[in-house]
Design an enzyme around this catalytic site. Structure first.
Site, PDB file in Angstrom:
ATOM      1  N   GLU A 173      72.300  31.071  43.355  1.00  0.00           N
ATOM      2  CA  GLU A 173      72.146  32.340  44.069  1.00  0.00           C
ATOM      3  C   GLU A 173      70.661  32.692  43.994  1.00  0.00           C
ATOM      4  OE1 GLU A 173      74.759  34.495  45.306  1.00  0.00           O
ATOM      5  OE2 GLU A 173      76.189  32.857  45.100  1.00  0.00           O
ATOM      6  N   CYS A 207      68.250  41.424  45.128  1.00  0.00           N
ATOM      7  CA  CYS A 207      68.034  40.212  45.922  1.00  0.00           C
ATOM      8  C   CYS A 207      68.444  40.370  47.378  1.00  0.00           C
ATOM      9  CB  CYS A 207      68.784  39.039  45.299  1.00  0.00           C
ATOM     10  SG  CYS A 207      70.504  39.396  44.981  1.00  0.00           S
TER      11      CYS A 207
END
Lengths: 431, 486
Positions: A173, A207
């Site tokens: 990720e 993010c």
């Protein structure tokens, strides 16, 4: 000496002994996790506040699913509980033994995870390991059966390269610069509210936050006062004193972000306070593509606006760059939103909002290209941490039926068999 | 590689005066441009490619059977059931389901997103590289290709240079049936493959050995390219005392000696008690004689070893343990007789590497538990087999081991049920494909949420500053079962 050897061996033995296989065991682990969160709510809130000054108000034939074995979860500092525990839930539910490596940068949360969490879980099947980049490197030399990593693309490459030596599958990720296209056809205040909230949440250290805006100069003119208005509404006239605005995690990140304030021209905000690692909610304009603020993932409360003259130009701009983790498009016209969706790629996409798609456990969360590989959340976590084993169990009898497939073949048998296969409806029995 | 002046669009770097230039650069750039232009996105384009693939298989059936016979001495029957029909079925399945697979998948929503549209969109990755091996040179090239095309990718195919006849057909004939702006075949050996892997791809599917699998994944890591690796290992075949020896022997022998043993999912070795071994040996002899006659070397149903290197490797393995059945070989034909070895020790080469030939060692164990321990001490295999009249025993073997796939009282399951995913675990690989699993493997599943541009009043609750009441409400809305915590 290798500090991890004993721990890893202990966990492998527990796994081989089959401790984590029964559903009841896994459920007990998950219940322990739940109790950890409930019993220590204040402690966790304090820790988050200490690390990130987080707004603590906000404070889920047959194919057999089998655990992989020993799973490593490496977590980052920006949502140090979420990005550690949500993967952990999936790994535990899937029946794995787990090694957790929380970030050493969010030190308070790291402490709670290291000292308190293990008491709630069966420690023969679970361990927390600590350390910085050097210890991480050592840890990665060991063999794991699955590695789940959240962090930067740079370190993602390192993790995948280490995993390749052991043929260990990975979910990465990662991140990137999440574009936020704002169409001329929009209500500026609505857009400003939504973009600002998702940008400045956690002081921008998310993010999937919108990283930069793409819009026409005309829309920029309408957006700026609306953004100022939203910022004032959310954080007051003196954002530094608002309880709802986070702080930068450490000096290194603070200095990096403060340097970005020199790019383009400050249209809103721009203030900073080193003693608090505070950066004001900031909007930059007249930003050039070659400047640092448009070259790296910002990961802070700074929002640059880049001008484009059309939707096509925005899409070209986006497609020239790495595929981002998230992509946003704001427009009153659903056609426009759908066009942006159809002509770009990204981990996830939201039209007319920020990262709301993350609140749905029914949607997988993951990147593509430089923003990552694999996905999780909800059932996707369980599936990620499981090996899907194709199983076919046949009867030991009825051997006569098999005669058709064995050589030597008579023309007749061949015809029957081939027809059956081509029809692919009874090939199972005959073969 | 001979084949200069070929009619197809294949790139053969060995035949060009490259002088240090990258031989793949132009091809890859062309394909990327085609992808960026969106050519492969519409369902109709993809369906046309799949139909082209179908026509390739039909128009060239004889040519393909001849190529397989040349490379591996495959009989027409074996070619059909293990390669051509499977490929055709895969094409048909994709064509029949393309629309359904391509559809956006709606998902459940929560309180905060009730009025929005939430779905998962399947998107092509972009430029896909498929590297195929030599043992089923059509199947293991074209079945992945179906998935990559159906998912809307541009594809670079790197067939094995070892199965030369199949490679030639794939390089010269196949491209004529596909849109060559979106598809290319590249040729070469290990050196060229290394060069190819320096480039960035958006997905790589590799079928081959674990050793090369590591190399591929390491190269992919530099570009953060996701991979599916279909590797191998030693597939254990446990035979319980409670079984009918002839039934077991038939099934094991057929799957072991099919394609002269050159099958990644073939039973690699037997685990059984000495008593069962005594019953199995005559039954295996009987099955072999039945399938291949008294002189197997003259049977049209027995394949040959692909090349000298593999032949020499296998011939050396004949020296392990003791030959109980077979053991003959003929270098001029690269022929190895269907062989069974006994008195084999775990440390001997035949028990150390994947055999990939028509040699079946038997290792003795004294109980199911010992068999399971033996299996679990080793790398996770691509396939695992258990034969027993007792379903308890079969289930215990299934429960207490791990492998890519599992067959109870059966050999490799993929010819019988192509709808099951093909993939390994641990050392035998990662990822999976076949049927819909191919489409999913070659697609990025993009999470999409389309909210209303208006209705801003509904969002008020989430904006700071917060009251105690609004915090409670928001927590409640998020804490429902269908949410994750922010």
């Amino acid at each position: 000496m290798d500090p991890f050897e004993d721990t890893l061996r202990r966990l492998r033995e527990a796994f081989s002994a089959g401790l984590t296989r029964p559903a009841e065991f896994r459920a007990e682990q998950l219940r322990g996790l739940g109790r950890f969160l409930q019993d220590n709510k204040q402690l966790l809130q304090d820790a988050l506040a200490q690390d990130l000054h987080k707004a603590t108000q906000l404070d889920s034939a047959f194919i057999r699913k089998e655990p992989f074995g020993l799973v490593l979860i490496v977590a980052p500092w920006n949502y140090p509980l979420n990005l550690t525990l949500v993967p952990l839930v999936g790994a535990l539910a899937a029946g794995n033994c787990v090694v957790l490596k929380p970030s050493e940068i969010s030190t308070s949360v790291e402490k709670v995870l290291a000292e308190v969490l293990p008491r709630y879980l069966d420690q023969s099947c679970f361990a927390v390991v600590l350390g910085g980049p050097q210890e991480m490197g050592q840890l990665l030399e060991h063999r794991f059966d699955y590695i789940f990593f959240t962090g930067s693309p740079r370190v993602g490459r390192i993790v995948m390269t280490a995993a390749a030596k052991h043929l260990t599958p990975v979910t990465l990720e990662l991140g990137g610069k999440n574009p936020c296209y704002v169409d001329d056809n929009c209500d500026p205040q609505t857009v400003a509210n939504r973009v600002a909230w998702f940008r400045y949440f956690n002081a921008g250290q998310t993010c999937v936050a919108p990283d930069y805006i793409l819009c026409s100069p005309e829309t920029q003119e309408r957006l700026l006062p609306a953004l100022q208005s939203a910022i004032t509404r959310f954080y007051g006239d003196d954002p530094q004193s608002s309880p709802n605005l986070g702080r930068i995690i450490n000096q290194k990140q603070f200095q990096r972000l403060r340097a970005l304030l020199g790019c383009g021209r400050v249209a809103i905000g721009g203030q900073s306070d080193e003693s608090q690692r505070y950066i004001a909610p900031t909007v930059l304009v007249d930003v050039r593509e070659t400047e640092p603020v448009m070259q790296e993932e910002i990961f802070g409360p700074i929002l640059p606006i880049v001008n484009v003259r059309s939707l096509d130009e925005a899409i070209d701009f986006i497609n020239r760059r790495e595929k981002p983790l998230a992509l946003y498009a704001f427009s009153n016209s659903s056609q426009v939103v759908k066009r942006v969706l159809a002509r770009t790629s990204s981990g996830g996409f939201c039209g007319n909002d920020g990262f709301m798609h993350l609140t749905l456990a029914s949607l997988p969360f993951g990147g593509v290209g430089a923003s990552g590989m694999g996905r999780y959340h909800g059932k996707f976590s369980f599936d990620t941490f499981s090996h899907h084993r194709a199983c076919l169990l046949r009867s030991p009898r009825m051997e006569k039926v098999n005669d058709l497939r064995y050589p030597p073949h008579s023309q007749r048998n061949l015809r029957v068999l081939l027809v059956a296969m081509e029809a692919h409806c009874c090939s199972c029995t005959l073969l």
